[in-house]
Each structure stands twice: as structure tokens, then as C-alpha cells.
Design a protein around this motif. Structure first.
Motif, PDB file in Angstrom:
ATOM      1  N   LYS A   1       0.233   7.114   9.385  1.00 11.90           N
ATOM      2  CA  LYS A   1       1.694   7.065   9.257  1.00 11.90           C
ATOM      3  C   LYS A   1       2.120   5.662   8.800  1.00 11.90           C
ATOM      4  O   LYS A   1       2.966   5.514   7.916  1.00 11.90           O
ATOM      5  CB  LYS A   1       2.315   7.403  10.621  1.00 11.90           C
ATOM      6  CG  LYS A   1       3.813   7.491  10.649  1.00 11.90           C
ATOM      7  CD  LYS A   1       4.267   8.045  12.004  1.00 11.90           C
ATOM      8  CE  LYS A   1       5.776   8.189  12.075  1.00 11.90           C
ATOM      9  NZ  LYS A   1       6.452   6.972  12.516  1.00 11.90           N
TER      10      LYS A   1
ATOM     11  N   ASN B   1       6.267   4.672  -1.053  1.00 13.84           N
ATOM     12  CA  ASN B   1       6.341   5.359  -2.356  1.00 13.84           C
ATOM     13  C   ASN B   1       6.063   4.462  -3.555  1.00 13.84           C
ATOM     14  O   ASN B   1       6.386   4.822  -4.685  1.00 13.84           O
ATOM     15  CB  ASN B   1       7.715   6.034  -2.547  1.00 13.84           C
ATOM     16  CG  ASN B   1       7.938   7.116  -1.511  1.00 13.84           C
ATOM     17  OD1 ASN B   1       7.022   7.881  -1.200  1.00 13.84           O
ATOM     18  ND2 ASN B   1       9.131   7.160  -0.943  1.00 13.84           N
TER      19      ASN B   1
ATOM     20  N   LYS C   1       1.398   6.656  -5.665  1.00 11.01           N
ATOM     21  CA  LYS C   1       1.127   8.011  -5.182  1.00 11.01           C
ATOM     22  C   LYS C   1      -0.022   7.926  -4.177  1.00 11.01           C
ATOM     23  O   LYS C   1      -0.917   7.088  -4.340  1.00 11.01           O
ATOM     24  CB  LYS C   1       0.724   8.918  -6.350  1.00 11.01           C
ATOM     25  CG  LYS C   1       1.917   9.310  -7.217  1.00 11.01           C
ATOM     26  CD  LYS C   1       1.528  10.403  -8.179  1.00 11.01           C
ATOM     27  CE  LYS C   1       1.338   9.802  -9.555  1.00 11.01           C
ATOM     28  NZ  LYS C   1       1.044  10.783 -10.596  1.00 11.01           N
TER      29      LYS C   1
ATOM     30  N   SER D   1       0.972  17.220  11.179  1.00  9.62           N
ATOM     31  CA  SER D   1       2.197  17.462  10.414  1.00  9.62           C
ATOM     32  C   SER D   1       2.923  18.699  10.955  1.00  9.62           C
ATOM     33  O   SER D   1       4.149  18.734  10.999  1.00  9.62           O
ATOM     34  CB  SER D   1       1.877  17.553   8.924  1.00  9.62           C
ATOM     35  OG  SER D   1       1.993  18.832   8.438  1.00  9.62           O
ATOM     36  N   GLU D   2       2.164  19.699  11.424  1.00  6.12           N
ATOM     37  CA  GLU D   2       2.800  20.885  12.036  1.00  6.12           C
ATOM     38  C   GLU D   2       3.637  20.498  13.252  1.00  6.12           C
ATOM     39  O   GLU D   2       4.650  21.113  13.551  1.00  6.12           O
ATOM     40  CB  GLU D   2       1.730  21.896  12.471  1.00  6.12           C
ATOM     41  CG  GLU D   2       1.147  22.703  11.324  1.00  6.12           C
ATOM     42  CD  GLU D   2      -0.116  23.470  11.735  1.00  6.12           C
ATOM     43  OE1 GLU D   2      -0.790  23.961  10.830  1.00  6.12           O
ATOM     44  OE2 GLU D   2      -0.425  23.555  12.945  1.00  6.12           O
TER      45      GLU D   2
ATOM     46  N   ASN E   1       4.593  12.916   8.111  1.00  3.21           N
ATOM     47  CA  ASN E   1       5.213  13.650   7.009  1.00  3.21           C
ATOM     48  C   ASN E   1       4.298  13.566   5.788  1.00  3.21           C
ATOM     49  O   ASN E   1       4.119  12.497   5.215  1.00  3.21           O
ATOM     50  CB  ASN E   1       6.587  13.024   6.716  1.00  3.21           C
ATOM     51  CG  ASN E   1       7.314  13.763   5.615  1.00  3.21           C
ATOM     52  OD1 ASN E   1       6.756  14.673   4.983  1.00  3.21           O
ATOM     53  ND2 ASN E   1       8.558  13.380   5.368  1.00  3.21           N
ATOM     54  N   LEU E   2       3.723  14.706   5.420  1.00  5.14           N
ATOM     55  CA  LEU E   2       2.746  14.702   4.326  1.00  5.14           C
ATOM     56  C   LEU E   2       3.377  15.068   2.982  1.00  5.14           C
ATOM     57  O   LEU E   2       2.656  15.263   2.000  1.00  5.14           O
ATOM     58  CB  LEU E   2       1.603  15.678   4.651  1.00  5.14           C
ATOM     59  CG  LEU E   2       0.765  15.334   5.889  1.00  5.14           C
ATOM     60  CD1 LEU E   2      -0.243  16.437   6.185  1.00  5.14           C
ATOM     61  CD2 LEU E   2       0.047  14.000   5.722  1.00  5.14           C
ATOM     62  N   ASN E   3       4.715  15.123   2.937  1.00  4.20           N
ATOM     63  CA  ASN E   3       5.374  15.438   1.659  1.00  4.20           C
ATOM     64  C   ASN E   3       4.969  14.412   0.607  1.00  4.20           C
ATOM     65  O   ASN E   3       5.070  13.213   0.835  1.00  4.20           O
ATOM     66  CB  ASN E   3       6.907  15.404   1.809  1.00  4.20           C
ATOM     67  CG  ASN E   3       7.405  16.652   2.495  1.00  4.20           C
ATOM     68  OD1 ASN E   3       6.665  17.632   2.593  1.00  4.20           O
ATOM     69  ND2 ASN E   3       8.632  16.605   2.986  1.00  4.20           N
ATOM     70  N   GLY E   4       4.516  14.899  -0.529  1.00  8.28           N
ATOM     71  CA  GLY E   4       4.154  13.994  -1.622  1.00  8.28           C
ATOM     72  C   GLY E   4       2.729  13.471  -1.526  1.00  8.28           C
ATOM     73  O   GLY E   4       2.244  12.827  -2.452  1.00  8.28           O
TER      74      GLY E   4
ATOM     75  N   GLU F   1      -1.150  13.954  -1.768  1.00  5.52           N
ATOM     76  CA  GLU F   1      -2.120  14.932  -2.294  1.00  5.52           C
ATOM     77  C   GLU F   1      -3.355  14.892  -1.405  1.00  5.52           C
ATOM     78  O   GLU F   1      -3.904  13.815  -1.142  1.00  5.52           O
ATOM     79  CB  GLU F   1      -2.481  14.600  -3.739  1.00  5.52           C
ATOM     80  CG  GLU F   1      -1.289  14.807  -4.655  1.00  5.52           C
ATOM     81  CD  GLU F   1      -1.667  15.383  -6.008  1.00  5.52           C
ATOM     82  OE1 GLU F   1      -2.733  16.029  -6.130  1.00  5.52           O
ATOM     83  OE2 GLU F   1      -0.887  15.160  -6.947  1.00  5.52           O
TER      84      GLU F   1
END
Ligand SMILES: [Zn+2]
Length: 437
Positions: free
Chosen positions: A248, A256, A259, A275-276, A281-284, A286
Motif C-alpha cells: 500500500k 501514479n 504504471k 483488496s476484497e 486498492n488495486l485499481n490500475g 496490472e
């Protein structure tokens, strides 16, 4: 109150302790001995439990198994494999529930499904600060502590023969990046109510001072990335996959600017459940786990190598890890002169790890990578953290756990400084001891 020190008293790992009160037994932890597990990964899934015990990979539970009708619960304090790894192999033999915190339960479920063993125990998820009445005699309480994996709990068993506290593993971080600080108020209150026995975490008892806060490590990471991002080089960070708080921090300090790629199977295994639960937060981000995905993602990274921050497995130099394969030039992404590899970890000091790490560093340097070490704080309390816990809980009897004889002895000398007397109210145990208090 009878105490069975089944595993983790001759070594770091292999943790298992049991407590018997009036013919009722509670088991605390069923862990792997990670050193014995190394290089056996694939064989282990098919290995019968008895052979695992014989090889010293999981604790020997024979003393409890022979009286298994007394066992009323299995409590797992956190999700590290040296505490949960044995659940898939041992828990199924006991007709009782498994109790753990939300994140720990997700890791347990994953272990059980991977190892394909019959484990039909009822699952009970207990949150921090909650209690669960296991029998008319035994209530389980989870007190929040900090460590290096989410949802780590100090377990207290309330019984008619007194309170038993199990403090593996723990540290006191006053400024965590994820979740709250340890519930020292409740610990102090428990100290006033009276604790009969404390099993404490000896891993870092020999290290002076306190373990550095996770937020100070985040600052170090920010400083490091600010520096290396000035160059147009590839940047790789490796850390422990279960260290969600650290991951984290890495995402936060990257902010940001590049990437982010999480590469390696265990990174996926630990970050998805986190994340569940909303812990990361794994948005973005890969994520690549299996070799096909990994190759595909590395191909993409190679085209824009200075646009990416690669986070990968392999901080201990493990043979099949992503970083090891990078050092052997095994992917379409190639490390080259001036690239940065940041170790947000410390080497777990076993002979095998030291040798693996030596080879890894040598090979990375050969490729021309610049190596940055030790941006890390231990998840185990140092000497002053351990002293604070003893002073908060004021146990009548002190039992150092989680270590070999040297670590247990370091913890014992600390307890002596706090007034405990060896073999009177302070005991150094070995695996397989049974003690009556
Ligand atoms: Zn741990």
C-alpha cells in the motif's frame, strides 16, 4: 491450566501451542517450518500429514491428537504461513471450529483449497475487539496488535483458571499505514484484570530499541523513488507478498507517476483477498501470476521500461521467484546497466536464504543493476516493544516463544530485568514440553 509447547520453541516457525483447562483443549496456530519447506513446494501438496510431521515441515501434534475429543477450538492469530501453513494438514483431524480474523480466514481458505485436504471444520470469523464463547468455560478474545500482515490479533483465552495470552506475532507500531495501532488500552485493562500466562514473541528480543514505524518506511520509500525516478531507468521493488501495508505504501508513494505491475504468484494470492476486504486498492495495478501472463506483461514493460514500476516476488532470492529469473535474464524484459532494484525487505537469516541472496545479488550486479537494500522494518517487536507488552499485561508467568534457544534466552533475560525469575515464573520451553500451572 496445562500448556503444551508443540512447535516454535526450538526454531522460528512451526508454531503450535495448546492449552488445556478442565479437560477442554484449545489449539493456537498450526504453522509451517519454512526452512524445511523450501524447495519442496510442489511435492508438499501431495504429501500426507504424517510424512510432513516426520520431515519437520509441520508441528508434531501427537500429544493432542491422542486426546482429540477434548479439543474445542483451533485459533489462528494471523495469516503468515509459519502460523497457518499446517491447518490444511492437521485441522481436519479435530472436530472443532477454526477461529480467526477476516484476512487470516481468507488465507486459511486459500491454503485448504490449494492443498486439497479434507477440512470440514466450522469457520468462525472474529474481528478485533470481539469475543467468542467457545464453551461454558472458555471465551476467546481478539485484541488488535500490529505486525506485518493485516488483521493480526493477540489471543486471550478467558477461563475459570485464569487468562491465557498468546502474543505471536506482534509489534507496537504507533503510526501504521494500514489499520489502527495496537489496542494498548485493552491490553492494559487485561493487565489489571489479571493475566496468568503470556507466550511472547522472541524473534527480535535481541534487537535493541523499538521496531521502526511503517510510516517511517513509507517516507524512506518516497525519498528513494523521488531519487531513482529522476533517471529514465527501469525500477524494480521486491518485498514480502503478504506485507499488504508495505505494498500500500509503495502505491501511495508512486502516486501514479509510473504504471505499476505486481508480478509473481504469491503477490496475487495475498493482494486479492486484501483488496476484497478493502485493505489495498488495486485499481490500475496490472497483476501477472502464471508464466504466460508474466511473459506477456514483461513484453509490454520492455517497450516502455521507464514508464513502469515493477513490484515482484523474490526478496529472499528464492529459486523460482520472478526476481531470480530476472537476474538470470529469463524474460523478454531485460535488466540493464543503471536500472534500480530496491529491496524493501531484510534477509531472513538462515543459511539457505543467505546463500540464495548472495547468488541473486551477484547476478543482478553482473547485469549492471544498482541495488538498494533494507528499506524495511521488522514486523516483530524489538526489545523495548516486548518490555512494553510485559508491562501492560503483567503476566504471572512468562513463556518466551517463537524462536530457538538463543532467541528465547534473549527474551528471558529481558523478563528477568522486569523481575521474573527463571524456573519460578519464567520458563524456557522446548517443543514437546507439557507444563502444569
Ligand atoms: Zn508473523
Amino acid at each position: 491450566m496445562k500448556l503444551y509447547t508443540l512447535g516454535g520453541y526450538n526454531e522460528v516457525g512451526n508454531n503450535m501451542t495448546a492449552v488445556e483447562i478442565r479437560d477442554e483443549i484449545v489449539i493456537l496456530d498450526m504453522g509451517y517450518h519454512m526452512e524445511e519447506l523450501m524447495d519442496l513446494d510442489e511435492e508438499v501438496e501431495a504429501m500426507p500429514s504424517k510424512l510432513m510431521i516426520k520431515k519437520g515441515i509441520i508441528p508434531d501434534d501427537q500429544a493432542i491428537y491422542t486426546q482429540r475429543e477434548k479439543v474445542k477450538g483451533i485459533v489462528i492469530g494471523h495469516g503468515h504461513l509459519d502460523h497457518v501453513g499446517g491447518v490444511a494438514y492437521l485441522a481436519g483431524s479435530y472436530d472443532c471450529p477454526i477461529i480467526s480474523s477476516p484476512y487470516t480466514m481468507k488465507i486459511i481458505e486459500q491454503q485448504i483449497s490449494e492443498n486439497k485436504k479434507e477440512t470440514h471444520n466450522k469457520r468462525i470469523v472474529l474481528n478485533q475487539g470481539e469475543t467468542y464463547s467457545l464453551t461454558s468455560n472458555i471465551t476467546v478474545e481478539f485484541v488488535k496488535v500490529t505486525h506485518s500482515i493485516p488483521d493480526t490479533m493477540l489471543t486471550v483465552l478467558h477461563t475459570p483458571e485464569g487468562r491465557f495470552a498468546y502474543g505471536l506475532d506482534f509489534r507496537l507500531d504507533n503510526s501504521p499505514v494500514l489499520g489502527e495501532t495496537a489496542d494498548t488500552e485493552r491490553l492494559e485493562e487485561l493487565g489489571r484484570e489479571g493475566i496468568k500466562i503470556l507466550v511472547g514473541d522472541s524473534t527480535r528480543a535481541g534487537d535493541r530499541g523499538t521496531s521502526a514505524s511503517e510510516s517511517s518506511i513509507r517516507d524512506q520509500l518516497r525519498f528513494k523513488l523521488d531519487h531513482v525516478y529522476r533517471e529514465n531507468s527501469a525500477v524494480v521493488i521486491t518485498t514480502f507478498s503478504s506485507h499488504i501495508e508495505r505494498l500500500k505504501s509503495i502505491l501511495e508513494v508512486n502516486n501514479n507517476r509510473r504504471k505499476v505491475a505486481f508480478i509473481g504468484r504469491s503477490l496475487k494470492d495475498y493482494t486479492f483477498p486484501a483488496s476484497e476486504l478493502g485493505y489495498i486498492n488495486l485499481n490500475g495495478v496490472e497483476i501477472a501470476s502464471y508464466s504466460g501472463e508474466v511473459n506477456k506483461l514483461f513484453k509490454k514493460i520492455q517497450k516502455n521500461r521507464d514508464h513502469w514500476l515493477i513490484v515482484c516476488t523474490g526478496n529472499q532470492g528464492e529459486d523460482r521467484s520472478v526476481l531470480n529469473r530476472l537476474s538470470r535474464d529469463d524474460y523478454e524484459f531485460k535488466l540493464q546497466t543503471g536500472d534500480h532494484v530496491i529491496f524493501s525487505s531484510s534477509t531472513i537469516p538462515t543459511a539457505v536464504n543467505r546463500a540464495e541472496r548472495y547468488k541473486l545479488e551477484r547476478d543482478l550486479k553482473k547485469l549492471g543493476a544498482k541495488l538498494h537494500f533494507d528499506i524495511h522494518a521488522s514486523g516483530h517487536g524489538h526489545r523495548e516493544d516486548l518490555r512494553t507488552l510485559i508491562n501492560l499485561l503483567k503476566p504471572e508467568i512468562m513463556i518466551p516463544g517463537h524462536g530457538d534457544i538463543h532467541k528465547l534466552a534473549e527474551h528471558a533475560t529481558l523478563a528477568q530485568e522486569e523481575g521474573y525469575v527463571l524456573n519460578k515464573n519464567l520458563f524456557i520451553c522446548e517443543n514437546g514440553n507439557v507444563m502444569d500451572f
